[in-house]
Design a protein around this motif. Sequence first.
Motif, PDB file in Angstrom:
ATOM      1  N   GLY A  67       0.808  -1.219   0.000  1.00 18.81           N
ATOM      2  CA  GLY A  67       0.000   0.000   0.000  1.00 18.81           C
ATOM      3  C   GLY A  67       0.835   1.259   0.000  1.00 18.81           C
ATOM      4  O   GLY A  67       0.582   2.207  -0.758  1.00 18.81           O
ATOM      5  N   VAL A  68       1.870   1.275   0.836  1.00 18.29           N
ATOM      6  CA  VAL A  68       2.753   2.437   0.923  1.00 18.29           C
ATOM      7  C   VAL A  68       3.488   2.646  -0.400  1.00 18.29           C
ATOM      8  O   VAL A  68       3.599   3.770  -0.899  1.00 18.29           O
ATOM      9  CB  VAL A  68       3.740   2.248   2.101  1.00 18.29           C
ATOM     10  N   ALA A  69       3.988   1.564  -0.989  1.00 23.49           N
ATOM     11  CA  ALA A  69       4.724   1.654  -2.256  1.00 23.49           C
ATOM     12  C   ALA A  69       3.838   2.198  -3.372  1.00 23.49           C
ATOM     13  O   ALA A  69       4.273   3.040  -4.172  1.00 23.49           O
ATOM     14  CB  ALA A  69       5.285   0.281  -2.631  1.00 23.49           C
ATOM     15  N   ALA A  70       2.592   1.751  -3.420  1.00 25.80           N
ATOM     16  CA  ALA A  70       1.675   2.237  -4.455  1.00 25.80           C
ATOM     17  C   ALA A  70       1.404   3.735  -4.288  1.00 25.80           C
ATOM     18  O   ALA A  70       1.364   4.488  -5.266  1.00 25.80           O
ATOM     19  CB  ALA A  70       0.366   1.445  -4.399  1.00 25.80           C
ATOM     20  N   ALA A  71       1.245   4.185  -3.049  1.00 23.11           N
ATOM     21  CA  ALA A  71       0.999   5.611  -2.804  1.00 23.11           C
ATOM     22  C   ALA A  71       2.203   6.451  -3.218  1.00 23.11           C
ATOM     23  O   ALA A  71       2.053   7.537  -3.797  1.00 23.11           O
ATOM     24  CB  ALA A  71       0.669   5.841  -1.332  1.00 23.11           C
TER      25      ALA A  71
END
Length: 197
Positions: free
Chosen positions: A42-46
């Motif tokens: 999730g963090v990487a996608a953001a």
Amino acid sequence: MLSISVIAVVFGVIFLAELPDKTALAGLMLGTRYRPSYVFVGVAAAFVVHVALAIAAGSLLTLLPHRWVQGVVGVLFLGGAAMLLFAKDDDEEEVRAPADQSFWKVSGAGFMLILVAEFGDLTQIMTANLAARYDAPVSVAIGAVLGLWAVAALGIFGGRLLMKRVPLPLITKAAAVVMVVLAALSLYEAATGAALL
């Protein structure tokens, strides 16, 4: 065309600027409560979304005359260095914990946390500056994404260990020094019209 040197410079600047950021600590908190791999997705996608927006903004700056762009970029790098050196620590951001451990809930919580917390953040502004400075959007994007992902991985998977070994004030000062050097190079190029890097 990809430039390994641009990727390396951008990686270093973004990594150092993001390391002392409170979102790295928020990622650490989520990573200790939930499955770290779900949080990281999730963090990487953001971060990819944020870099894409920053590259678009930086690419627009390149439409201005080169010397003007270097002057603006130099001043913004100095501002970024000042923000790192003189910013007071805010209270930790509140992390809303997902109700269950499912992939979508946990990665969604990580995505939303970074999407909101990092919008207009120092590293997003620095990414736009670097995109304008180097006029190599793909190389800047790769360096920025890799730098942000590296900090996220450190925070989520090994943050506690890192915090015991490397003091955050030292990291902050190192990032500020790098930004001052980039500011000096940009302002020199603006004044003389000569490209250094």
